[in-house]
Scaffold this active site. Structure first.
Site, PDB file in Angstrom:
ATOM      1  N   TYR A 139       0.822  -1.208   0.000  1.00 29.73           N
ATOM      2  CA  TYR A 139       0.000   0.000   0.000  1.00 29.73           C
ATOM      3  C   TYR A 139       0.860   1.264   0.000  1.00 29.73           C
ATOM      4  CZ  TYR A 139      -4.527  -2.228   0.964  1.00 29.73           C
ATOM      5  OH  TYR A 139      -5.689  -2.938   0.869  1.00 29.73           O
ATOM      6  N   LYS A 184       3.325 -15.403   2.639  1.00 29.35           N
ATOM      7  CA  LYS A 184       3.526 -16.159   1.392  1.00 29.35           C
ATOM      8  C   LYS A 184       5.028 -16.388   1.289  1.00 29.35           C
ATOM      9  CE  LYS A 184       2.028 -17.876  -2.564  1.00 29.35           C
ATOM     10  NZ  LYS A 184       1.079 -19.007  -2.693  1.00 29.35           N
ATOM     11  N   ASP A 217      -2.709 -18.534   0.894  1.00 29.98           N
ATOM     12  CA  ASP A 217      -3.709 -19.240   0.077  1.00 29.98           C
ATOM     13  C   ASP A 217      -4.404 -20.321   0.901  1.00 29.98           C
ATOM     14  OD1 ASP A 217      -1.215 -20.460   0.091  1.00 29.98           O
ATOM     15  OD2 ASP A 217      -1.237 -21.067  -2.012  1.00 29.98           O
ATOM     16  N   ASP A 241      -6.334  -7.160   4.429  1.00 30.28           N
ATOM     17  CA  ASP A 241      -7.494  -6.521   3.788  1.00 30.28           C
ATOM     18  C   ASP A 241      -8.399  -7.594   3.201  1.00 30.28           C
ATOM     19  OD1 ASP A 241      -9.092  -4.464   2.609  1.00 30.28           O
ATOM     20  OD2 ASP A 241      -8.092  -4.857   0.702  1.00 30.28           O
ATOM     21  N   ASP A 245     -12.260  -9.252   4.794  1.00 32.72           N
ATOM     22  CA  ASP A 245     -13.564  -9.253   4.102  1.00 32.72           C
ATOM     23  C   ASP A 245     -14.109 -10.676   4.039  1.00 32.72           C
ATOM     24  OD1 ASP A 245     -13.262  -6.493   3.495  1.00 32.72           O
ATOM     25  OD2 ASP A 245     -14.137  -6.758   1.506  1.00 32.72           O
TER      26      ASP A 245
END
Ligand code: NAD
Ligand code: IPM
Ligand code: MN
Length: 346
Positions: A139, A184, A217, A241, A245
């Protein structure tokens, strides 16, 4: 002493849910004798329309000297076609306040399981705290945007990882003692640094916390198959983020999920959802995420934990008695749901 709140209503359903949280705050303040002032400032698309900038200087000054900042939501199709973006204002605000730890609790209230799109057995007892790094990563890295090529740099320092990891370990200590750190590391250098830094901090300072590392994942899958197996989940900015959700709908709707963003200065409080242009202006927005964010603000920034408890109890009572907006299968408008919650303050 009077506590100063700056309220940034924003765009779309932002003003609808921020208005609901404002009313709840005033009601609880009156009930419990808390002294609060609420100062509304321009932010996001509304600020672009009025001043040309999403985070105008006057708003920034007010936020910097507040005890806490409350945000509805920003963004919308009106500002998607070139020119300054409302979302940039939000990134600037988070950086300006130095709120590097974003806490996003996802809690299944007993008896509410049928409102989840997943099976009751899967979502029963879900009680997760997502700790999302909020001031770094992709970001905030260098961005290059051309017609043929573009890039976004993802960068983290060890110190940036350690400070948010410390918050997550501390939170786990006060909960069920388990921390899942998401990365990751099979691909990304930032993730390998993340994993090393979290492991070392755990060994040095939090030997009593059970630490696991989960690839992002696989976490996206496990949040759906075994969500009740998680306690605290720690992750970097963009993974947090996306996963928050996803996790929010375990309880029935993204409209239910609150957040607190903490650093060394004023805290920032916002529901995790966006400006929901598809339902804006229709009185359908679920105000609960915003109202529970106001409760978090009372607890973490305004030294009023009894106010937070009272709000959370009233929300739970309203939901458990079947009240709700259309996103959770209810029939109430935003204002009716808000009044229902206020009417339950004892
Ligand atoms: P969104 O979160 O606004 O909406 C996603 C879906 O969830 C929509 O179907 C919406 O109707 C529903 N929803 C969201 N909040 C709800 C609520 N309170 N009650 C009932 N239903 C609700 O995400 P999006 O549509 O991808 O983004 C819309 C805009 O919001 C974009 O401009 C985006 O950048 C912005 N955004 C802002 C924030 C923020 O201000 N913190 C967060 C996320 C997205
Ligand atoms: C959120 C939002 C923001 C984010 C956007 C609007 C910048 O999606 O608060 O979750 O990605 O952090
Ligand atoms: Mn988001």
């Amino acid at each position: 002493m009077t506590k100063k709140i700056v309220l940034l209503a924003g765009d779309g359903v932002g003003p609808e849910v921020a208005g609901a949280a404002h009313r709840v705050l005033m009601a609880i303040a009156a009930k419990q004798g808390l002294s609060l002032t609420v100062d509304e400032k321009l932010f996001g698309g509304a600020a672009i329309d009025a001043t040309g900038a999403p985070y105008p200087e006057e708003t920034a000054q007010a936020c910097g000297s507040a005890d806490a900042v409350f945000l509805g939501a920003v963004g919308g199709p009106k500002w998607d076609d070139g020119g300054p973006r409302p979302e940039q204002g939000l990134l600037d605000l988070r950086q300006h306040l130095g709120v590097f730890a974003n806490l996003r609790p996802i809690t299944m209230m007993p008896g509410m399981e049928a409102r989840s799109p997943l099976k009751d057995d899967v979502v029963r007892n879900v009680d997760i705290l997502i700790v999302r790094e909020l001031n770094g990563g992709i970001y905030y890295g260098d961005r290059v945007e051309g017609e043929e090529n573009a890039s976004d740099l993802c960068a983290y320092s060890r110190g940036e990882v350690e400070r948010v990891a410390r918050i997550a370990f501390e939170a786990a200590k006060g909960r069920r003692g388990r921390l899942a750190s998401v990365d990751k590391a099979n691909v990304l250098a930032t993730s390998r640094l993340w994993r090393k830094a979290v492991t070392a901090l755990g060994k040095a300072e939090f030997g009593d916390i059970a630490l696991d590392h989960v690839l992002v994942d696989a976490m996206a899958m496990k949040l759906i198959t075994t969500p009740s197996s998680f306690d605290v989940i720690l992750t970097e900015n963009m993974f947090g983020d996306i996963l928050s959700d996803e996790a929010s709908v375990l309880t029935g709707s993204i409209g239910l999920a609150p957040s607190a963003s903490l650093g060394d200065g004023p805290g920032l409080y916002e529901p995790i959802h966006g400006s929901a242009p598809d339902i804006a202006g229709q009185a359908k927005a679920n105000p609960v995420g915003a109202i529970l964010s106001a409760a978090m603000m009372l607890r973490y920034s305004l030294d009023a934990p009894e106010g937070a408890d009272a709000i959370e109890l009233a929300v739970q009572g309203a939901l458990q008695s079947g009240c709700g907006t259309p996103d959770i299968g209810g029939t109430l408008t935003t204002d009716e749901m808000t009044e229902e919650i206020i009417s339950r303050f004892s």
